[in-house]
Design a protein around this motif. Structure first.
Motif, PDB file in Angstrom:
ATOM      1  N   ILE A 107      -8.907   5.128  -0.859  1.00 64.83           N
ATOM      2  CA  ILE A 107      -9.326   4.783   0.508  1.00 64.83           C
ATOM      3  C   ILE A 107      -9.140   3.284   0.753  1.00 64.83           C
ATOM      4  CG2 ILE A 107     -11.335   4.660   2.067  1.00 64.83           C
ATOM      5  CD1 ILE A 107     -12.148   7.443   0.854  1.00 64.83           C
ATOM      6  N   ARG A 108      -9.387   2.481  -0.270  1.00 65.30           N
ATOM      7  CA  ARG A 108      -9.166   1.019  -0.133  1.00 65.30           C
ATOM      8  C   ARG A 108      -7.682   0.698   0.051  1.00 65.30           C
ATOM      9  NH1 ARG A 108     -13.476  -0.381  -4.523  1.00 65.30           N
ATOM     10  NH2 ARG A 108     -15.337  -0.453  -3.228  1.00 65.30           N
ATOM     11  N   ILE A 109      -6.829   1.458  -0.621  1.00 57.86           N
ATOM     12  CA  ILE A 109      -5.382   1.274  -0.439  1.00 57.86           C
ATOM     13  C   ILE A 109      -5.010   1.587   1.011  1.00 57.86           C
ATOM     14  CG2 ILE A 109      -3.101   2.203  -1.042  1.00 57.86           C
ATOM     15  CD1 ILE A 109      -4.235   2.668  -3.907  1.00 57.86           C
ATOM     16  N   ILE A 110      -5.579   2.650   1.548  1.00 61.20           N
ATOM     17  CA  ILE A 110      -5.312   3.008   2.949  1.00 61.20           C
ATOM     18  C   ILE A 110      -5.840   1.923   3.885  1.00 61.20           C
ATOM     19  CG2 ILE A 110      -5.877   4.682   4.780  1.00 61.20           C
ATOM     20  CD1 ILE A 110      -5.682   6.863   2.529  1.00 61.20           C
ATOM     21  N   GLU A 111      -7.019   1.391   3.605  1.00 66.39           N
ATOM     22  CA  GLU A 111      -7.572   0.273   4.395  1.00 66.39           C
ATOM     23  C   GLU A 111      -6.608  -0.917   4.376  1.00 66.39           C
ATOM     24  OE1 GLU A 111     -11.329  -0.541   2.530  1.00 66.39           O
ATOM     25  OE2 GLU A 111     -12.433   0.813   3.873  1.00 66.39           O
ATOM     26  N   PRO A 120       0.812  -1.222   0.000  1.00 67.73           N
ATOM     27  CA  PRO A 120       0.000   0.000   0.000  1.00 67.73           C
ATOM     28  C   PRO A 120       0.847   1.276   0.000  1.00 67.73           C
ATOM     29  CG  PRO A 120      -0.950  -1.600   1.490  1.00 67.73           C
ATOM     30  CD  PRO A 120       0.367  -2.167   1.037  1.00 67.73           C
ATOM     31  N   SER A 121       1.968   1.273   0.740  1.00 66.91           N
ATOM     32  CA  SER A 121       2.838   2.466   0.772  1.00 66.91           C
ATOM     33  C   SER A 121       3.395   2.767  -0.619  1.00 66.91           C
ATOM     34  CB  SER A 121       3.988   2.281   1.766  1.00 66.91           C
ATOM     35  OG  SER A 121       4.758   1.142   1.414  1.00 66.91           O
ATOM     36  N   GLU A 122       3.750   1.723  -1.371  1.00 67.66           N
ATOM     37  CA  GLU A 122       4.271   1.908  -2.730  1.00 67.66           C
ATOM     38  C   GLU A 122       3.166   2.410  -3.664  1.00 67.66           C
ATOM     39  OE1 GLU A 122       5.633  -2.036  -3.449  1.00 67.66           O
ATOM     40  OE2 GLU A 122       7.568  -1.728  -2.459  1.00 67.66           O
ATOM     41  N   GLN A 123       1.958   1.912  -3.443  1.00 68.28           N
ATOM     42  CA  GLN A 123       0.821   2.349  -4.262  1.00 68.28           C
ATOM     43  C   GLN A 123       0.525   3.833  -4.018  1.00 68.28           C
ATOM     44  OE1 GLN A 123      -2.329  -0.414  -3.314  1.00 68.28           O
ATOM     45  NE2 GLN A 123      -1.254  -2.134  -4.250  1.00 68.28           N
ATOM     46  N   LEU A 124       0.521   4.223  -2.746  1.00 60.59           N
ATOM     47  CA  LEU A 124       0.301   5.642  -2.424  1.00 60.59           C
ATOM     48  C   LEU A 124       1.412   6.502  -3.003  1.00 60.59           C
ATOM     49  CD1 LEU A 124      -0.973   5.490   1.282  1.00 60.59           C
ATOM     50  CD2 LEU A 124      -2.304   6.081  -0.761  1.00 60.59           C
ATOM     51  N   ARG A 125       2.637   6.020  -2.930  1.00 62.92           N
ATOM     52  CA  ARG A 125       3.775   6.774  -3.491  1.00 62.92           C
ATOM     53  C   ARG A 125       3.591   6.948  -4.998  1.00 62.92           C
ATOM     54  NH1 ARG A 125       8.930   8.744  -1.786  1.00 62.92           N
ATOM     55  NH2 ARG A 125       9.438  10.090  -3.525  1.00 62.92           N
ATOM     56  N   GLY A 126       3.130   5.886  -5.666  1.00 64.24           N
ATOM     57  CA  GLY A 126       2.881   5.954  -7.104  1.00 64.24           C
ATOM     58  C   GLY A 126       1.809   6.973  -7.454  1.00 64.24           C
ATOM     59  N   ILE A 127       0.770   7.046  -6.647  1.00 64.09           N
ATOM     60  CA  ILE A 127      -0.316   8.010  -6.879  1.00 64.09           C
ATOM     61  C   ILE A 127       0.191   9.431  -6.655  1.00 64.09           C
ATOM     62  CG2 ILE A 127      -2.572   8.819  -6.032  1.00 64.09           C
ATOM     63  CD1 ILE A 127      -3.140   5.768  -5.425  1.00 64.09           C
ATOM     64  N   VAL A 128       0.984   9.618  -5.613  1.00 70.57           N
ATOM     65  CA  VAL A 128       1.569  10.941  -5.351  1.00 70.57           C
ATOM     66  C   VAL A 128       2.484  11.343  -6.515  1.00 70.57           C
ATOM     67  CG1 VAL A 128       3.149  12.226  -3.842  1.00 70.57           C
ATOM     68  CG2 VAL A 128       1.332  10.815  -2.849  1.00 70.57           C
ATOM     69  N   ASP A 129       3.299  10.404  -6.997  1.00 75.53           N
ATOM     70  CA  ASP A 129       4.165  10.683  -8.146  1.00 75.53           C
ATOM     71  C   ASP A 129       3.325  11.151  -9.335  1.00 75.53           C
ATOM     72  OD1 ASP A 129       6.324   9.852  -6.638  1.00 75.53           O
ATOM     73  OD2 ASP A 129       6.576   7.934  -7.668  1.00 75.53           O
TER      74      ASP A 129
END
Length: 199
Positions: free
Chosen positions: A137-141, A87-96
């Motif tokens: 939100i699902r990624i955060i979950e 999930p942390s990598e997914q969030l990083r990808g979205i921020v990128d």
């Protein structure tokens, strides 16, 4: 048959040009200060009748723009989720992605973050109810479940994390932060991640 395909391609190209001209005008002048004549002039066509062949109203143009932007964002989030396991990598990808869009497609980000879409598209879903945001939100979950993210309400986690991201990007788009978004990305990521990471 070839002529039919060519006609469809031309129609699609004109529609795309209308949407691009409208996007630029909506973020520069505001939705309510933009007329169909402005959009016609922005596209470089002779009369508004051509616009009416594609869109019945200015609101339909705005609605299509909003749908296209959100659909594209949702597809990009799916791709990011497929390429990254944590999930942390997914969030990083979205921020990128969001920082890249701010630098490379600022009008898209202004439409998404700065314009108050509900003023001119009252029937549209609020941003937090769209597929793209629900996926985040699902990624955060998932991050909470695997222990990367502290045990908080996922919606609150989204608010904390993306509050930092959104505010930074808005200030870049407004010119308050005067460098490219990319230069603020590492520090912004760290600040945002620290609001939700399990320590």
């Amino acid at each position: 048959m070839d002529q039919e395909i060519e006609n469809i391609q031309i129609k699609s190209e004109v529609q795309d040009e209308i949407l691009l001209a409208a996007l630029k005008l909506f973020v520069e002048k505001g939705y309510f200060n933009t007329s169909l004549i402005d959009i016609k002039d922005g596209v470089g066509i002779k009369n508004t009748g051509i616009i009416y062949q594609h869109f019945k109203t200015k609101q339909m143009i705005a609605s299509q723009l909003y749908a296209n932007i959100l659909n594209s964002l949702s597809i990009s989030i799916d791709e990011i989720r497929c390429k990254n396991e944590k999930p942390s990598e997914q969030l990083r990808g979205i921020v990128d992605l969001l920082f890249k869009l701010t630098d490379e497609a600022p009008d898209v980000m202004r439409f998404l973050l700065i314009l108050n879409v509900n003023e001119f598209l009252p029937e549209a879903k609020p941003l937090h109810e769209t597929a793209a945001i629900i996926k985040i939100i699902r990624i955060i979950e998932a991050g909470i479940k695997v222990g990367e993210i502290r045990n908080i309400t996922p919606q609150l986690g989204y608010t904390h994390f993306f509050g930092v991201i959104d505010n930074t990007l808005r200030l870049v788009l407004a010119g308050f932060l005067d460098r490219k978004a990319d230069s603020y990305q590492p520090q912004t990521w760290l600040t945002a991640w620290n609001t939700i990471v399990k320590k």
